[in-house]
Design a protein around this motif. Structure first.
Motif, mmCIF file in Angstrom:
data_model
loop_
_atom_site.group_PDB
_atom_site.id
_atom_site.type_symbol
_atom_site.label_atom_id
_atom_site.label_comp_id
_atom_site.label_asym_id
_atom_site.label_seq_id
_atom_site.Cartn_x
_atom_site.Cartn_y
_atom_site.Cartn_z
ATOM 1 N N VAL A 121 -39.969 -28.584 -22.722
ATOM 2 C CA VAL A 121 -38.886 -28.513 -23.715
ATOM 3 C C VAL A 121 -37.520 -28.814 -23.113
ATOM 4 N N GLY A 122 -37.458 -28.977 -21.789
ATOM 5 C CA GLY A 122 -36.203 -29.360 -21.150
ATOM 6 C C GLY A 122 -35.233 -28.232 -20.900
ATOM 7 N N THR A 123 -35.759 -27.052 -20.529
ATOM 8 C CA THR A 123 -34.873 -25.946 -20.155
ATOM 9 C C THR A 123 -35.410 -25.304 -18.881
ATOM 10 N N SER A 124 -34.775 -24.231 -18.425
ATOM 11 C CA SER A 124 -35.138 -23.647 -17.139
ATOM 12 C C SER A 124 -34.938 -22.142 -17.159
ATOM 13 N N GLU A 125 -35.484 -21.482 -16.156
ATOM 14 C CA GLU A 125 -35.307 -20.045 -16.017
ATOM 15 C C GLU A 125 -33.835 -19.700 -15.830
ATOM 16 N N ALA A 126 -33.107 -20.533 -15.110
ATOM 17 C CA ALA A 126 -31.683 -20.270 -14.868
ATOM 18 C C ALA A 126 -30.906 -20.197 -16.173
ATOM 19 N N ILE A 127 -31.241 -21.070 -17.128
ATOM 20 C CA ILE A 127 -30.562 -21.063 -18.430
ATOM 21 C C ILE A 127 -30.956 -19.833 -19.229
ATOM 22 N N LEU A 128 -32.245 -19.494 -19.203
ATOM 23 C CA LEU A 128 -32.715 -18.357 -19.991
ATOM 24 C C LEU A 128 -32.207 -17.029 -19.455
ATOM 25 N N ARG A 129 -31.821 -16.984 -18.186
ATOM 26 C CA ARG A 129 -31.365 -15.711 -17.604
ATOM 27 C C ARG A 129 -30.098 -15.204 -18.267
ATOM 28 N N ASN A 130 -29.240 -16.112 -18.732
ATOM 29 C CA ASN A 130 -28.032 -15.674 -19.431
ATOM 30 C C ASN A 130 -28.345 -15.544 -20.904
ATOM 31 N N GLN A 131 -28.579 -14.302 -21.340
ATOM 32 C CA GLN A 131 -29.016 -14.053 -22.707
ATOM 33 C C GLN A 131 -27.965 -14.420 -23.750
ATOM 34 N N LEU A 132 -26.719 -14.660 -23.330
ATOM 35 C CA LEU A 132 -25.662 -15.009 -24.277
ATOM 36 C C LEU A 132 -25.382 -16.508 -24.308
ATOM 37 N N SER A 133 -26.056 -17.292 -23.456
ATOM 38 C CA SER A 133 -25.804 -18.726 -23.408
ATOM 39 C C SER A 133 -26.496 -19.436 -24.563
ATOM 40 N N ARG A 134 -26.120 -20.703 -24.793
ATOM 41 C CA ARG A 134 -26.652 -21.497 -25.893
ATOM 42 C C ARG A 134 -27.353 -22.735 -25.347
ATOM 43 N N VAL A 135 -28.354 -23.199 -26.093
ATOM 44 C CA VAL A 135 -29.015 -24.458 -25.784
ATOM 45 C C VAL A 135 -29.039 -25.301 -27.051
ATOM 46 N N SER A 136 -29.305 -26.581 -26.895
ATOM 47 C CA SER A 136 -29.396 -27.470 -28.049
ATOM 48 C C SER A 136 -30.491 -26.996 -29.006
ATOM 49 N N GLY A 137 -30.235 -27.131 -30.284
ATOM 50 C CA GLY A 137 -31.242 -26.755 -31.271
ATOM 51 C C GLY A 137 -32.522 -27.552 -31.128
ATOM 52 N N GLN A 138 -32.404 -28.758 -30.566
ATOM 53 C CA GLN A 138 -33.606 -29.571 -30.349
ATOM 54 C C GLN A 138 -34.574 -28.898 -29.380
ATOM 55 N N VAL A 139 -34.052 -28.072 -28.467
ATOM 56 C CA VAL A 139 -34.923 -27.325 -27.555
ATOM 57 C C VAL A 139 -35.827 -26.395 -28.356
ATOM 58 N N LEU A 140 -35.260 -25.748 -29.364
ATOM 59 C CA LEU A 140 -36.035 -24.834 -30.205
ATOM 60 C C LEU A 140 -37.098 -25.586 -31.007
ATOM 61 N N ILE A 141 -36.731 -26.740 -31.553
ATOM 62 C CA ILE A 141 -37.693 -27.543 -32.311
ATOM 63 C C ILE A 141 -38.805 -28.044 -31.388
ATOM 64 N N ARG A 142 -38.416 -28.550 -30.197
ATOM 65 C CA ARG A 142 -39.419 -29.042 -29.238
ATOM 66 C C ARG A 142 -40.312 -27.912 -28.748
ATOM 67 N N LEU A 143 -39.756 -26.713 -28.659
ATOM 68 C CA LEU A 143 -40.529 -25.578 -28.157
ATOM 69 C C LEU A 143 -41.750 -25.311 -29.038
ATOM 70 N N PHE A 144 -41.550 -25.303 -30.350
ATOM 71 C CA PHE A 144 -42.686 -25.032 -31.241
ATOM 72 C C PHE A 144 -43.682 -26.190 -31.227
ATOM 73 N N SER A 145 -43.187 -27.419 -31.099
ATOM 74 C CA SER A 145 -44.088 -28.555 -30.990
ATOM 75 C C SER A 145 -44.929 -28.453 -29.720
ATOM 76 N N ALA A 146 -44.288 -28.065 -28.612
ATOM 77 C CA ALA A 146 -45.002 -27.910 -27.342
ATOM 78 C C ALA A 146 -46.012 -26.773 -27.420
ATOM 79 N N LEU A 147 -45.643 -25.696 -28.108
ATOM 80 C CA LEU A 147 -46.554 -24.558 -28.231
ATOM 81 C C LEU A 147 -47.812 -24.933 -29.008
ATOM 82 N N GLU A 148 -47.635 -25.678 -30.089
ATOM 83 C CA GLU A 148 -48.799 -26.095 -30.864
ATOM 84 C C GLU A 148 -49.736 -26.939 -30.010
ATOM 85 N N HIS A 149 -49.153 -27.777 -29.141
ATOM 86 C CA HIS A 149 -49.965 -28.615 -28.259
ATOM 87 C C HIS A 149 -50.614 -27.795 -27.151
#
Length: 354
Positions: A51-79
């Motif tokens: 999905v194009g993200t990393s542990e370093a990004i997820l560590r900051n619970q207040l940070s933001r990522v592109s909404g496309q990451v969220l859309i790609r995440l569910f597509s990747a999960l289904e796969h």
């Protein structure tokens, strides 16, 4: 303090001078979904890479990522999990479990209607791809999803996840007594229609003019069996000081507080981690905090004490679990801190068995 005022800190945080950009999602939300997927067998490193993200990004619970990451995440999960219904399943499972998780304290509000309204207020902190509105229409209380210019099929999995979270939240309050009158999706069914009904516990329609879940307004406005005014007061009071810091211009102290609050049970709470999450050096953040009158160690200690008092009032967890939630690697370290805070060992005041 009225019910509508309990979570005013959300507007203070959102309106603190750093506008939340459109079409983004919070790292907190992404992290909860990923953790739920891992519990179902997904490979965490492979999923983050896909999905194009990393542990370093997820560590900051207040940070933001592109909404496309969220859309790609569910597509990747289904796969990855070979399950077209995974978004709905995770929506039912990826719930806040402790006070560090945004939205956990809303369950303590006096009615389901108030719980839903508070979570709708929090939606900008979680994501800004779509908007959810709460509308009372006679005997019906409706949650309505506005996906804007997005294609209904493209947003299908994400909307299903959101439906799952709200229906699960309502069931946390009313259990098997919950009345879900109807559920409607704009998109066509992405898997067997009966499976939707089985997962959501209600009849489901597809291809409509809007996405909506309809509850019974009568039930939603009855006193909630999960309401806890004492614990709710304590939980909302914890955020009063950092909100005042925002108002008075002590932004570094306020944002460090909220960072620590959401991160405490997830990774070591260090000044270096906090500084990196804000894009500054450890030395710079330390200087700002001292200038604002809230040195890092004192801020962390005060926050742990406040959160400890919440778990003591909640009285549902063992000492070992509380120690872990407060970021202590050893129960003995937590016990020493507890004695320093309250003048007695935790075993004397804690009625829940450890």
């Amino acid at each position: 303090m009225g019910t509508s005022d309990r979570f005013d800190w959300i507007e203070q945080l959102v309106g603190s001078g750093t506008p939340i950009p459109p079409d983004t999602a919070s790292s907190n939300l992404i992290g909860r979904i990923v953790s739920a997927a891992v519990s179902r067998g997904a490979n965490r490193p492979a999923l983050l890479e896909a999905v194009g993200t990393s542990e370093a990004i997820l560590r900051n619970q207040l940070s933001r990522v592109s909404g496309q990451v969220l859309i790609r995440l569910f597509s990747a999960l289904e796969h990855h999990l070979s399950d077209p219904a995974i978004a709905l399943r995770i929506g039912k499972e990826a719930k806040p479990n402790c006070f560090s998780d945004i939205g956990f304290a809303t369950r303590l509000l006096p009615t389901l209607s108030a719980v839903l309204a508070a979570n709708v207020r929090m939606q900008m902190l979680r994501q800004t791809l779509y908007r959810v509105d709460l509308v009372e229409d006679g005997p019906a209380l409706k949650l309505v999803w506005d996906i804007g210019s997005y294609d209904a099929h493209e947003m299908g999995a994400l909307v299903e996840f959101s439906f799952g979270t709200y229906v699960r939240l309502a069931r946390e309050i009313w259990g098997d007594q919950l009345v879900v009158e109807s559920i409607a999706f704009q998109h066509a069914a992405r898997f067997d229609g009966q499976h939707y009904s089985d997962l959501l516990g209600a009849n489901v329609a597809f291809g409509g003019s809007r996405n909506a879940v309809t509850f019974s307004a009568e039930q939603a406005n009855k006193p909630s069996p999960c309401a806890n005014a004492l614990l709710l007061n304590a939980a909302t009071a914890c955020h009063s000081a950092p909100v005042e810091w925002l108002r008075s211009g002590q932004r570094h102290s306020a944002f460090t507080y909220f960072y620590l609050w959401t991160e405490l049970n997830k990774s070591p709470a260090t000044l270096d981690r906090a500084a990196r999450s804000f894009g500054m050096t450890e030395r710079t953040l330390r200087r700002h905090l001292v200038e604002e009158g809230h040195p890092f160690r004192a801020l962390l200690d005060d926050l742990r004490k406040s959160m400890c008092e919440l778990y003591r009032l909640e009285n549902k967890r063992s000492l070992g679990e509380v120690a872990e939630l407060l970021g202590y690697g050893e129960l003995s370290a937590f016990s020493r801190a507890y004695r320093r805070w309250f003048g007695e060992p935790p075993s004397r005041a804690w009625s829940h068995p450890s």
